[in-house]
Motif scaffolding. Structure first.
Motif, PDB file in Angstrom:
ATOM      1  N   GLU A 198      20.868 -37.093 -60.778  1.00  0.00           N
ATOM      2  CA  GLU A 198      20.746 -36.726 -62.162  1.00  0.00           C
ATOM      3  C   GLU A 198      21.511 -37.031 -63.086  1.00  0.00           C
ATOM      4  OE1 GLU A 198      17.646 -34.368 -64.384  1.00  0.00           O
ATOM      5  OE2 GLU A 198      17.800 -35.032 -62.215  1.00  0.00           O
ATOM      6  N   LYS A 241       2.296 -25.270 -70.969  1.00  0.00           N
ATOM      7  CA  LYS A 241       3.342 -26.171 -71.787  1.00  0.00           C
ATOM      8  C   LYS A 241       3.209 -25.401 -73.189  1.00  0.00           C
ATOM      9  CE  LYS A 241       5.686 -30.152 -72.997  1.00  0.00           C
ATOM     10  NZ  LYS A 241       6.020 -31.826 -72.792  1.00  0.00           N
ATOM     11  N   ASN A 299      10.661 -27.020 -70.663  1.00  0.00           N
ATOM     12  CA  ASN A 299      10.383 -28.229 -69.694  1.00  0.00           C
ATOM     13  C   ASN A 299      10.619 -27.863 -68.135  1.00  0.00           C
ATOM     14  OD1 ASN A 299      10.181 -30.768 -68.543  1.00  0.00           O
ATOM     15  ND2 ASN A 299      12.333 -31.248 -69.219  1.00  0.00           N
ATOM     16  N   THR A 300       9.276 -27.778 -67.565  1.00  0.00           N
ATOM     17  CA  THR A 300       9.208 -27.358 -66.121  1.00  0.00           C
ATOM     18  C   THR A 300       9.406 -28.536 -65.351  1.00  0.00           C
ATOM     19  OG1 THR A 300       6.751 -27.879 -66.463  1.00  0.00           O
ATOM     20  CG2 THR A 300       7.446 -25.686 -66.758  1.00  0.00           C
ATOM     21  N   GLN A 301       9.700 -29.701 -65.812  1.00  0.00           N
ATOM     22  CA  GLN A 301      10.150 -31.048 -65.018  1.00  0.00           C
ATOM     23  C   GLN A 301      11.462 -31.179 -65.043  1.00  0.00           C
ATOM     24  OE1 GLN A 301       7.641 -32.713 -63.111  1.00  0.00           O
ATOM     25  NE2 GLN A 301       6.254 -30.843 -64.348  1.00  0.00           N
ATOM     26  N   SER A 302      12.474 -30.430 -65.706  1.00  0.00           N
ATOM     27  CA  SER A 302      13.841 -30.536 -65.613  1.00  0.00           C
ATOM     28  C   SER A 302      14.458 -30.282 -64.124  1.00  0.00           C
ATOM     29  CB  SER A 302      14.417 -29.791 -66.681  1.00  0.00           C
ATOM     30  OG  SER A 302      14.187 -28.377 -66.462  1.00  0.00           O
ATOM     31  N   TYR A 303      15.456 -30.698 -64.002  1.00  0.00           N
ATOM     32  CA  TYR A 303      16.055 -30.353 -62.601  1.00  0.00           C
ATOM     33  C   TYR A 303      16.557 -29.139 -62.521  1.00  0.00           C
ATOM     34  CZ  TYR A 303      19.529 -30.590 -58.644  1.00  0.00           C
ATOM     35  OH  TYR A 303      19.838 -30.355 -57.708  1.00  0.00           O
ATOM     36  N   GLU A 347      20.016 -35.468 -69.797  1.00  0.00           N
ATOM     37  CA  GLU A 347      20.232 -34.222 -69.963  1.00  0.00           C
ATOM     38  C   GLU A 347      21.588 -33.720 -69.461  1.00  0.00           C
ATOM     39  OE1 GLU A 347      15.980 -32.825 -68.559  1.00  0.00           O
ATOM     40  OE2 GLU A 347      17.565 -32.261 -67.531  1.00  0.00           O
ATOM     41  N   SER A 375      19.213 -39.480 -65.839  1.00  0.00           N
ATOM     42  CA  SER A 375      18.881 -38.510 -66.862  1.00  0.00           C
ATOM     43  C   SER A 375      19.968 -38.342 -67.995  1.00  0.00           C
ATOM     44  CB  SER A 375      18.558 -37.148 -66.300  1.00  0.00           C
ATOM     45  OG  SER A 375      18.256 -36.080 -67.425  1.00  0.00           O
ATOM     46  N   TYR A 403      15.108 -26.578 -64.110  1.00  0.00           N
ATOM     47  CA  TYR A 403      14.058 -25.602 -63.905  1.00  0.00           C
ATOM     48  C   TYR A 403      13.533 -25.632 -62.059  1.00  0.00           C
ATOM     49  CZ  TYR A 403       9.019 -23.971 -63.448  1.00  0.00           C
ATOM     50  OH  TYR A 403       8.087 -23.130 -63.211  1.00  0.00           O
ATOM     51  N   LYS A 404      13.568 -26.853 -61.347  1.00  0.00           N
ATOM     52  CA  LYS A 404      13.246 -27.087 -60.173  1.00  0.00           C
ATOM     53  C   LYS A 404      14.156 -26.396 -59.474  1.00  0.00           C
ATOM     54  CE  LYS A 404      10.475 -31.286 -60.994  1.00  0.00           C
ATOM     55  NZ  LYS A 404      10.342 -32.679 -60.776  1.00  0.00           N
TER      56      LYS A 404
END
Length: 980
Positions: free
Chosen positions: A526, A840, A764-768, A532, A530, A770-771
């Motif tokens: 990540e 979203k 953001n549901t695609q962020s690390y 982030e 990324s 969140y996952k």
């Protein structure tokens, strides 16, 4: 003890098979030519038919015998080596001037090591529970008898090994010859029962809940009955999962491989979960409808909190029903009546009841057709549960589509009601959307079940018409760490709980390790790919509490690891067990002339066998099992004595065999069909010992009654030693473990709620981030369910424990608390599932701006549960005022409803823009898609909001019960209403 005769045919088939196997073992021991050549302890043949009795599946017997050999061989080798060393030592005592009792010291040390390792493995690997009993017998007899001899006889060791296998082989042959039962058959039967239970639940919903002549869900009696039926469904689902796990570990002959049922079983579990959520919403909706009916009839009554009476008739506070009274007082305003009707949940429920009823009726017909289809293709056994007829070759896809359309129409009806009044969402309405969401999820799972059933049938067709032989393909270490489901009464509840608790802790440690490794790998990736900065923020770094800070030296770490190992359940159990056995066998090694002969001539090993079967993990369970042991020993000894009297020792063997046949039938029934299996097990064991000991040649020159009273006395002495050691070395009380486990469960529940709520805070549901949080929350959802299950089992043990100085244990109150905890866990999982459906745009405009308020809500829920947990853990009274999360939730809900109302048109336009971009879609179709999409947005948002409401309702109900248990500080300044 109330005795009722069980009429289950399957049970009586098992009793008949067990009786035949035990009788064959008894007859073999009675044959002089055979008994002289089956080892030093002939009755081990009969005990083999008892330990490996035919009440379980054939594959389970084979696996248990293999594990038995695996435990016996190392024990025999160890005891053989030590016995040989003892004989060498004894032969050199005079010539080398060695210590005369050196063999006793060697045997005592070797005995300690052997018993400790076996007891440790017994608890660490639950699958070795029964084989470990055989592993104990080898040192019990091999290291207490003949240790002062100067000649080594290997048959004294092997004579303990092969008689048990002979008895097990007899039981296996009987199991295969008479009504053979395989794991595949049991698994398929359990699967069929689960499907039938789902059908019965749907049928009751159609007939008993969705009544056309009454207001929907207003019958609270029907709602409670629905919960009971769903509880039966949950039991069937649990049996199905347990039998399926057992089947995949065995060699089976079937049309279908046991692993093929995994997806089908998982889907059925999902159907059961959705029906459970439906029942919770229905029950709560009925309570709200009843309250609103009273409120509407008394419009000028001051506003108050809604009372709720649970199954224990306790008044529990609930959320306020808002705005109904205020609207009722403004009856001069135009359109007030329709607004009041909109506020009433009964008005909205009635508007969508026809669509819901159509959906339920179609699903009922489909689940019945799936059941018939599986029966006709031998996937499940045929059952005479219904008389309905279904077209077997009919595709249900059209019916399922029609059912889902019926639900979508119900959603649109509610959406139009909302748009016409432009009103803000109301708390009571969340329940209607929860009902629709649960049914929608049920419909999707049913579609999946239909597809999986067809796939299962196609696999069988591709392999031909005849059954095949399927071999297990599982990891051996994983297999022995799983608790066997075929415990035939030998394992007591305490050991089952401790086994499962130990497994759960092992799973947690392994999961934390694997999660840590995965996080390290994924975190490095990540950072490279990324921009982030989530994982480089200092606030996100975990810190170790100072009280748990590791030492700086190597010896600190070694001692820490050793102390943790000593503190584990298997080590403490093994140590207590070994000390007990060492004390009971002490006479065999004392340096006193004649003591060893006295010990062996009077069956001193029987005390070891008695302690082996009564020694449990908790003090209360051990005391209860000791009581059962005395009762069972006396029963078995008297039965054996009557058999010997009738046969006059060995003059009339046929009389002994006949009476043994008669006496063992009620004993087998007690073992297999009652709540007291240990009584039947010990009775059968004692009768076999008395019969064999008295029937054989009178080696010890005993009277007929001597083995009877010796057996009883040794059992009584063993019980005294067991109770003494159990009280001195790490005593474990089930009551304390219940409070500890329940306290940990509440704390973990609060953490889980905070974790789940944080998911919807992330845009953001695609962020690390969140996952990773989602994966962690999903794992702990399963872990909390296991934790809840273990606490419920431990509560059963607490009920058995005596309370000398206090009243009876308040088990009903604890059960009520665990019931509320189960419902909290469901609603938290409900939040976890529904948050994934929130779009979203809704997250950005509605959820994300309210993160600060949502954080306060999560903190309040966590603090409330933490307060309850601390009160239970320390047995201290609750504070006068508990930190309720209701105010935080109301503020969040009101502000979020305002945001939804203000941004509604913009959200609908954003969601609908993705529908009408294709020119091929006409305007009418585009509007329909927008309408459906808008309705979907409503259901996801409102059913998510219902989760927070219900969690707080349930935790406050739990707080009332904890206050009853532990008390609550009361002082007038906090309780008196000063306004009045």
């Amino acid at each position: 003890m109330k005795f009722t005769l069980n009429k289950d045919k399957g049970l009586w088939k098992k009793i008949i098979k067990c009786t035949i196997a035990y009788e064959i073992g008894t007859i073999i021991v009675l044959i002089p030519q055979v008994s002289q050549n089956i080892g030093a302890v002939p009755y081990l043949v009969t005990l083999g038919t008892l330990f490996f009795n035919p009440s379980s599946t054939a594959g389970n017997e084979i696996s248990e015998m293999c594990l038995n050999v695996m435990m016996l061989v190392p024990a025999c080798i160890w005891v053989g080596i030590i016995s040989y060393i003892c004989t060498i030592y004894n032969s050199h005592i005079e010539s080398s001037a060695l210590y005369s009792n050196g063999a006793g010291i060697i045997a005592a040390i070797a005995f300690f090591i052997s018993v400790f390792i076996t007891a440790y493995l017994r608890l660490k690997y639950p699958r070795l529970f029964i084989p470990s009993l055989q592993g104990f017998i080898v040192p019990f007899f091999g290291l207490t008898k003949g240790i002062y001899s100067t000649e080594f006889n290997i048959m004294s060791i092997l004579g303990i090994f092969y008689p048990v296998l002979i008895g097990g082989s007899i039981a296996l042959v009987v199991n295969l010859a008479i009504w053979p039962e395989t794991a595949a058959k049991v698994s398929e039967t359990a699967l069929g029962s689960a499907i039938t239970s789902i059908y019965r639940v749907l049928e009751f919903i159609d007939v008993g809940i969705l009544k056309e002549c009454e207001v929907s869900f207003s019958d609270l009696t029907a709602s409670k009955k629905l919960r009971q039926i769903i509880q039966t469904l949950d039991d069937d689902i649990s049996k199905m999962q347990a039998s399926r796990r057992e089947a995949k570990y065995e060699i089976v002959i079937s049309y279908y491989c046991p692993t093929w049922y995994k997806s089908l079983a998982k889907t059925l579990e999902g159907l059961s979960k959705n029906l459970y959520g439906f029942s919770l919403a229905v029950e709560r909706e009925g309570q709200v409808i009843s309250y609103q009916s009273q409120t509407q009839s008394e419009p000028n009554k001051p506003e108050q909190r809604t009372p709720r009476i649970d199954k224990h008739d306790q008044v529990i506070t609930k959320r306020q029903t808002t705005d109904i009274i205020a609207l009722a007082t403004t009856n001069k305003v135009h359109g007030t009546k329709s607004r009041i009707e909109y506020k009433l949940i009964s008005r909205l429920q009635s508007s969508v009841q026809p669509e819901i009823k159509t959906f339920v009726q179609i699903c009922t017909a489909i689940i019945l057709c799936i059941c018939h289809r599986l029966q006709d293709n031998d996937a499940i056994p045929k059952q005479d549960t219904t008389n309905h007829v279904c077209s077997h070759h009919h595709s249900h896809q059209h019916d399922l589509t029609e059912a889902m359309q019926s639900l979508n129409q119900a959603k649109i009806i509610l959406q139009k009601e909302y748009e016409e009044r432009r009103a803000e969402p109301q708390e009571d309405h969340f329940l209607i959307y929860t009902v629709l969401f649960s049914l929608s999820q049920f419909g999707e799972k049913l579609i999946e079940l239909e597809r999986q059933a067809e796939g299962l049938i196609s696999k069988r067709q591709s392999y031909g018409r005849f059954p095949r032989l399927f071999f297990p393909r599982v990891n051996f270490k994983k297999w022995i760490r799983e608790a066997g489901e075929n415990a035939k009464g030998e394992r007591n509840p305490a050991e089952r709980v401790i086994f499962e608790q130990h497994l759960d802790e092992s799973r947690r440690r392994e999961s934390r390790q694997s999660d840590s490794d995965e996080e390290n790998r994924c975190g490095s990736v990540e950072k490279r790919i990324s921009s982030e900065s989530d994982w480089t923020n200092f606030d996100d770094q975990e810190t170790t509490p100072l009280q748990n800070a590791p030492g700086s030296h190597v010896w600190n770490k070694w001692l820490h690891s050793f102390s943790e190992w000593v503190g584990t359940d298997p080590v403490r159990y093994a140590m207590k067990f070994t000390v007990t056995m060492e004390l009971l066998a002490l006479m065999a090694w004392l340096p006193i002339t004649g003591v060893n002969e006295l010990y062996n001539s009077n069956h001193g090993q029987w005390a070891l066998l008695s302690a082996m079967v009564v020694f449990n993990f908790t003090v209360g369970s051990t005391a209860l099992q000791c009581m059962f042991r005395v009762l069972a020993t006396v029963t078995g000894a008297v039965a054996g004595y009557i058999c010997i009297l009738a046969s006059n020792r060995n003059e009339r063997p046929y009389a002994l065999a006949l009476l043994a046949l008669v006496f063992q039938i009620p004993m087998w029934y007690t073992l297999l069909a009652t709540k007291y299996p240990r009584i039947g097990f010990i009775s059968l064991l004692t009768m076999a010992v008395i019969n064999s000991t008295n029937y054989s040649d009178n080696v010890y020159q005993e009277s007929l009654f001597a083995p009877v009273w010796k057996r009883s006395v040794t059992a009584f002495l063993a019980i005294l030693v067991v109770l003494l050691v159990d009280q001195i070395l790490w005593p474990v009380w089930a009551r304390k473990m219940v409070r500890k486990n329940l306290s940990d469960l509440l704390i973990d529940t609060g953490i889980q709620f905070s974790k789940v709520v944080s998911l919807v805070c992330q845009e953001n549901t695609q962020s690390y981030r969140y996952k990773a949080t989602l994966i962690d929350a999903e794992y702990h959802t399963k872990a909390l369910k296991r934790q809840h299950h273990l606490t419920c089992q431990m509560l059963t043990l607490a009920e058995m424990e005596p309370r000398i100085t206090k009243a009876s244990f308040p088990i009903a109150t604890y059960r009520a608390i665990l019931q509320h905890e189960q419902q909290i866990l469901y609603w938290i999982e409900h939040l976890l599932v529904t948050q994934a459906y929130i779009s979203k745009d809704v997250r950005r405009q509605i959820m994300y701006p309210m993160n600060a308020y949502r954080k306060e809500l999560a903190a309040s829920v966590h603090l409330y549960l933490f307060t309850l947990a601390c009160s239970l853990r320390t047995k201290s009274a609750l504070p006068a005022s508990l930190p309720s999360a209701e105010i935080s939730r109301k503020i969040l809900q009101q502000r979020q409803a305002i945001l939804w109302h203000e941004n509604y048109d913009e959200i609908i336009q954003a969601e609908g823009s993705g529908v009408s971009y294709r020119a091929s879609i006409d305007v009418e179709e585009s509007n329909k898609r927008k309408e459906e999409r808008s309705a979907e947005n409503q259901i996801y948002w409102q059913t998510y909001a219902a989760g927070s409401v219900e969690v707080i309702v349930e935790q406050e109900a739990m707080g009332v019960l904890v206050a009853e248990l532990m008390g609550q500080h009361v002082f007038k300044a906090a309780t008196r209403d000063w306004i009045e």
